[in-house]
Design a protein around this motif. Structure first.
Motif, PDB file in Angstrom:
ATOM      1  N   VAL A   1       0.940  -1.275  -0.088  1.00 21.91           N
ATOM      2  CA  VAL A   1       0.011   0.115   0.132  1.00 21.91           C
ATOM      3  C   VAL A   1       0.804   1.316   0.195  1.00 21.91           C
ATOM      4  CG1 VAL A   1      -1.452   1.340   1.596  1.00 21.91           C
ATOM      5  CG2 VAL A   1      -2.105  -0.983   1.263  1.00 21.91           C
ATOM      6  N   PHE A   2       1.922   1.375   1.066  1.00 22.89           N
ATOM      7  CA  PHE A   2       2.824   2.506   0.840  1.00 22.89           C
ATOM      8  C   PHE A   2       3.692   2.656  -0.189  1.00 22.89           C
ATOM      9  CE2 PHE A   2       1.772   1.505   5.787  1.00 22.89           C
ATOM     10  CZ  PHE A   2       0.943   2.461   5.916  1.00 22.89           C
ATOM     11  N   CYS A   3       3.915   1.612  -0.837  1.00 18.95           N
ATOM     12  CA  CYS A   3       4.934   1.690  -1.828  1.00 18.95           C
ATOM     13  C   CYS A   3       4.181   1.837  -3.313  1.00 18.95           C
ATOM     14  CB  CYS A   3       5.821   0.343  -1.847  1.00 18.95           C
ATOM     15  SG  CYS A   3       6.899   0.080  -0.518  1.00 18.95           S
ATOM     16  N   ALA A   4       3.195   1.380  -3.436  1.00 18.09           N
ATOM     17  CA  ALA A   4       2.568   1.441  -4.699  1.00 18.09           C
ATOM     18  C   ALA A   4       2.313   3.019  -5.338  1.00 18.09           C
ATOM     19  CB  ALA A   4       1.212   0.896  -4.969  1.00 18.09           C
ATOM     20  N   THR A   5       2.805   3.055  -6.709  1.00 14.93           N
ATOM     21  CA  THR A   5       2.807   4.394  -7.223  1.00 14.93           C
ATOM     22  C   THR A   5       1.871   4.431  -8.378  1.00 14.93           C
ATOM     23  OG1 THR A   5       4.659   3.828  -8.791  1.00 14.93           O
ATOM     24  CG2 THR A   5       5.218   5.267  -6.789  1.00 14.93           C
ATOM     25  N   ASP A   6       1.011   3.286  -8.677  1.00 18.54           N
ATOM     26  CA  ASP A   6       0.072   3.038  -9.659  1.00 18.54           C
ATOM     27  C   ASP A   6      -1.153   2.741  -8.621  1.00 18.54           C
ATOM     28  OD1 ASP A   6      -0.552   2.002 -12.675  1.00 18.54           O
ATOM     29  OD2 ASP A   6      -1.900   1.201 -11.087  1.00 18.54           O
ATOM     30  N   ALA A   7      -2.251   3.602  -9.238  1.00 24.30           N
ATOM     31  CA  ALA A   7      -3.402   3.782  -8.211  1.00 24.30           C
ATOM     32  C   ALA A   7      -4.035   2.311  -8.343  1.00 24.30           C
ATOM     33  CB  ALA A   7      -4.383   4.811  -8.881  1.00 24.30           C
ATOM     34  N   LEU A   8      -3.980   1.653  -9.440  1.00 23.51           N
ATOM     35  CA  LEU A   8      -4.591   0.445  -9.212  1.00 23.51           C
ATOM     36  C   LEU A   8      -4.161  -0.671  -8.554  1.00 23.51           C
ATOM     37  CD1 LEU A   8      -7.432  -0.828 -10.685  1.00 23.51           C
ATOM     38  CD2 LEU A   8      -5.935  -1.598 -12.578  1.00 23.51           C
ATOM     39  N   LEU A   9      -2.670  -0.624  -8.585  1.00 24.86           N
ATOM     40  CA  LEU A   9      -1.973  -1.540  -7.817  1.00 24.86           C
ATOM     41  C   LEU A   9      -2.105  -1.179  -6.127  1.00 24.86           C
ATOM     42  CD1 LEU A   9      -0.061  -3.754  -7.711  1.00 24.86           C
ATOM     43  CD2 LEU A   9       1.921  -1.896  -7.533  1.00 24.86           C
ATOM     44  N   PHE A  10      -2.436   0.391  -5.825  1.00 27.85           N
ATOM     45  CA  PHE A  10      -2.659   0.621  -4.679  1.00 27.85           C
ATOM     46  C   PHE A  10      -3.885   0.163  -4.063  1.00 27.85           C
ATOM     47  CE2 PHE A  10      -4.825   3.751  -2.141  1.00 27.85           C
ATOM     48  CZ  PHE A  10      -3.969   3.883  -1.054  1.00 27.85           C
ATOM     49  N   TYR A  11      -4.753  -0.021  -4.921  1.00 34.48           N
ATOM     50  CA  TYR A  11      -6.128  -0.373  -4.470  1.00 34.48           C
ATOM     51  C   TYR A  11      -6.129  -1.936  -4.408  1.00 34.48           C
ATOM     52  CZ  TYR A  11     -11.156  -1.126  -4.553  1.00 34.48           C
ATOM     53  OH  TYR A  11     -12.665  -1.334  -4.298  1.00 34.48           O
ATOM     54  N   PHE A  12      -5.502  -2.668  -4.995  1.00 34.04           N
ATOM     55  CA  PHE A  12      -5.287  -4.091  -5.073  1.00 34.04           C
ATOM     56  C   PHE A  12      -4.820  -4.428  -3.469  1.00 34.04           C
ATOM     57  CE2 PHE A  12      -2.099  -7.671  -5.032  1.00 34.04           C
ATOM     58  CZ  PHE A  12      -3.090  -8.780  -5.306  1.00 34.04           C
ATOM     59  N   PHE A  13      -3.508  -3.668  -3.366  1.00 38.46           N
ATOM     60  CA  PHE A  13      -2.926  -3.954  -1.854  1.00 38.46           C
ATOM     61  C   PHE A  13      -3.885  -3.622  -0.897  1.00 38.46           C
ATOM     62  CE2 PHE A  13       1.260  -3.617  -4.288  1.00 38.46           C
ATOM     63  CZ  PHE A  13       1.415  -5.098  -3.880  1.00 38.46           C
ATOM     64  N   TRP A  14      -4.575  -2.542  -0.958  1.00 44.13           N
ATOM     65  CA  TRP A  14      -5.398  -1.810  -0.286  1.00 44.13           C
ATOM     66  C   TRP A  14      -6.779  -2.656   0.371  1.00 44.13           C
ATOM     67  CZ3 TRP A  14      -5.852   3.513   2.375  1.00 44.13           C
ATOM     68  CH2 TRP A  14      -7.123   3.663   2.678  1.00 44.13           C
ATOM     69  N   GLU A  15      -7.332  -3.276  -0.556  1.00 41.85           N
ATOM     70  CA  GLU A  15      -8.423  -4.437  -0.360  1.00 41.85           C
ATOM     71  C   GLU A  15      -7.963  -5.725  -0.032  1.00 41.85           C
ATOM     72  OE1 GLU A  15     -12.259  -3.047  -1.356  1.00 41.85           O
ATOM     73  OE2 GLU A  15     -10.880  -2.258  -0.002  1.00 41.85           O
ATOM     74  N   ALA A  16      -6.964  -6.287  -0.614  1.00 35.29           N
ATOM     75  CA  ALA A  16      -6.326  -7.457  -0.245  1.00 35.29           C
ATOM     76  C   ALA A  16      -5.886  -7.850   1.045  1.00 35.29           C
ATOM     77  CB  ALA A  16      -5.094  -7.842  -1.121  1.00 35.29           C
ATOM     78  N   MET A  17      -5.486  -6.425   1.736  1.00 41.74           N
ATOM     79  CA  MET A  17      -5.182  -6.216   3.153  1.00 41.74           C
ATOM     80  C   MET A  17      -6.019  -6.586   3.863  1.00 41.74           C
ATOM     81  SD  MET A  17      -4.024  -3.082   4.966  1.00 41.74           S
ATOM     82  CE  MET A  17      -5.841  -2.326   4.556  1.00 41.74           C
ATOM     83  N   LEU A  18      -7.412  -6.508   3.711  1.00 39.26           N
ATOM     84  CA  LEU A  18      -8.431  -6.725   4.456  1.00 39.26           C
ATOM     85  C   LEU A  18      -8.655  -8.262   4.667  1.00 39.26           C
ATOM     86  CD1 LEU A  18     -11.244  -4.345   2.954  1.00 39.26           C
ATOM     87  CD2 LEU A  18      -9.740  -3.840   5.136  1.00 39.26           C
ATOM     88  N   ILE A  19      -8.330  -9.014   4.096  1.00 36.39           N
ATOM     89  CA  ILE A  19      -8.507 -10.565   4.023  1.00 36.39           C
ATOM     90  C   ILE A  19      -8.009 -11.122   5.226  1.00 36.39           C
ATOM     91  CG2 ILE A  19      -8.537 -12.729   2.882  1.00 36.39           C
ATOM     92  CD1 ILE A  19      -8.722 -11.129   0.268  1.00 36.39           C
TER      93      ILE A  19
END
Length: 504
Positions: free
Chosen positions: A127-145
């Motif tokens: 989440v903190f390293c992603a500079t692509d917004a879609l990649l950011f969103y992928f990590f952001w949501e996957a972390m919930l699991i």
């Protein structure tokens, strides 16, 4: 290796978590050691980021970029600047005490427990390293699991209710953020966060995008009135879940405001800054009063977290009032510096306090304040640590808790005397609920037989609390290295935040 250091930091703990699961119950000792070694290795590998970080530039560093979803022009793009780097290191630091604290305490499905935290560590760093917004969103949501599983499997009696509430709040808020990201992708043709930050948007567009971001990030912080999921999640979560939830996950909301809301929608932020400042001050004051009446130690610290995170959003959005009132950018940067230091400091202090509660719970199996009293008589070393972290939570000078709050209050004073006065109320309230907690749990005569038979910290617990105590004192006494890392990126962010993006 340095060229792919960020990828290693993300995928090493995830890979180790998968191996821990495969080792299973029969090789749980090996799994524990692998989990610990992987978390230590992640921290060690994050140190070159600090050592080689150029503190003279606001540009992303340690950049990586590879094709990910070419059809949508989305890239596996990573990089860190002075805003994200401290949070990456904080994530690596806080995972180690979580693994050590659960060493022999967690017996049911232990491999899956350790693996969940390792996988979540990698996703949070992503989440903190992603500079692509879609990649950011992928990590952001996957972390919930993994957090969903941690609370749902190893949580308390009401874990199902707390888990569903946590998931629904955070997931539904994030859906609106995804809609805003897709809208901007359609306009600019890629998901690069830098492209979004430079995209000219009308004021109407900015208002809608700001609202979408606000729903996602306010829930994660959490801000009043969308904070009600947090106390339930904390109370039902196991100790490690509470530590990561308070120390890292809440910081993602603050990071989202700094990375997206302020630079992408500066005109809407300028127009709606008083709204966010009002919500922040309500969190600081009202939630402080709510914390005072809590009978559960975990719930008290959870409400304390909401109040302290109010300083983060206050420091971030007071920038506009400072510039409007004084015309000074320096004072605005001070507020954002305070917001960043507060996130790092709160991560350490709240994590340490939840670990202290975990130490008591492992012995007495109760989080109720009334179940304790006179603990200092049987656990003097533990009491010394808990008092230190409690004083840090009140903002005592010499601890990290003082630095961030002082900078935010000083910046608020530049904007308005009343902002700083109301923000300073939290210092009084924080002292009230924190010291009253310490007085009822630690001091006085031994309350009952459970307290009379308590044993002091073992070596494992001493190492965990000692490590965090050193960091809290180090930042409190010498915050300059942290501020030096952040300053170029903070000044660049202030420039973006006060710019006008409305197309002529």
């Amino acid at each position: 290796m340095q060229a792919h250091l960020l990828s290693i930091l993300i995928w090493l703990p995830i890979a180790a978590g998968i191996v821990v699961i495969l080792l299973g119950e029969r090789l749980i000792v090996a799994g524990r050691w692998l989990a610990l070694l992987a978390s230590i290795a992640t921290l060690v590998l994050s140190l070159p980021l600090l050592a080689n970080f150029d503190t003279q530039t606001a540009a992303y560093q340690f950049v990586e970029k590879a094709a990910w979803i070419p059809r949508f022009n989305a890239f596996y793009a990573l990089g860190v600047d002075g805003i994200s780097l401290p949070l990456v290191v904080l994530t690596a630091v806080m995972t180690i005490p979580v693994i050590i604290a659960a060493w022999t305490v967690v017996k049911a499905r232990a491999p899956q427990y350790f693996a969940a935290f390792l996988i979540m560590e990698g996703l949070m760093i992503g989440v903190f390293c992603a500079t692509d917004a879609l990649l950011f969103y992928f990590f952001w949501e996957a972390m919930l699991i993994p957090m969903f599983l941690i609370i749902g499997i190893w949580g308390g009696p009401r874990r199902v209710y707390a888990t569903i509430k946590f998931f629904l709040y955070t997931f539904l808020g994030s859906v609106f953020m995804l809609a805003a990201l897709i809208y901007m992708y359609v306009k600019v043709g890629n998901y690069a966060i830098a492209s979004f930050q430079s995209l000219p948007l009308t004021l109407v567009e900015q208002r809608w995008i700001f609202a979408a971001f606000m729903l996602a990030f306010a829930v994660k912080v959490p801000m009043w009135p969308v904070h009600t999921w947090l106390p339930d999640a904390h109370v039902e979560a196991p100790t490690g879940g509470s530590v990561i939830l308070a120390a890292i996950m809440l910081k993602m909301g603050g990071y989202g405001f700094l990375r997206f809301s302020l630079p992408v929608t500066p005109d809407a932020c300028r127009e709606l800054d008083l709204f966010v400042i009002t919500l922040s001050l309500i969190a600081v004051i009202y939630i402080g009063f709510v914390a005072i009446v809590q009978a559960d130690m975990k719930k008290l610290i959870a409400y304390s977290s909401i109040a302290h995170m109010g300083f983060v959003t206050l420091g971030a959005f007071v920038v506009y009032e400072i510039v409007r009132t004084t015309g000074q950018v320096q004072g605005a940067a001070m507020g954002m510096d305070g917001a960043m230091v507060q996130m790092i400091s709160h991560g350490l202090i709240s994590g340490a306090l939840f670990l202290c509660v975990g130490v008591l719970y492992d012995r007495v199996h109760s989080r109720e304040i009334s179940a304790y009293g006179g603990v200092i008589n049987t656990m003097p070393i533990f009491a010394a640590f808990m008092v230190m972290f409690a004083l840090a939570n009140t903002g005592l000078p010499g601890t990290s808790g003082f630095v961030g709050e002082f900078l935010v209050i000083l910046a608020s004073f530049k904007a308005s005397f009343w902002y700083s006065t109301l923000a300073a109320v939290t210092l009084i309230l924080g002292a009230c609920y924190t010291l009253w907690l310490v007085k009822r749990v630690l001091y006085g005569p031994v309350a009952n037989d459970h307290v009379a038979h308590l044993t002091d910290l073992n070596g494992r617990e001493f190492v965990v609390l000692g490590m965090l105590a050193v960091l809290v004192l180090a930042i409190g006494i010498w915050p300059q290295p942290l501020l030096k890392i952040m300053d170029p990126s903070i000044h660049h962010l202030v420039t973006q935040a006060i710019a006008t993006k409305i197309p002529v």
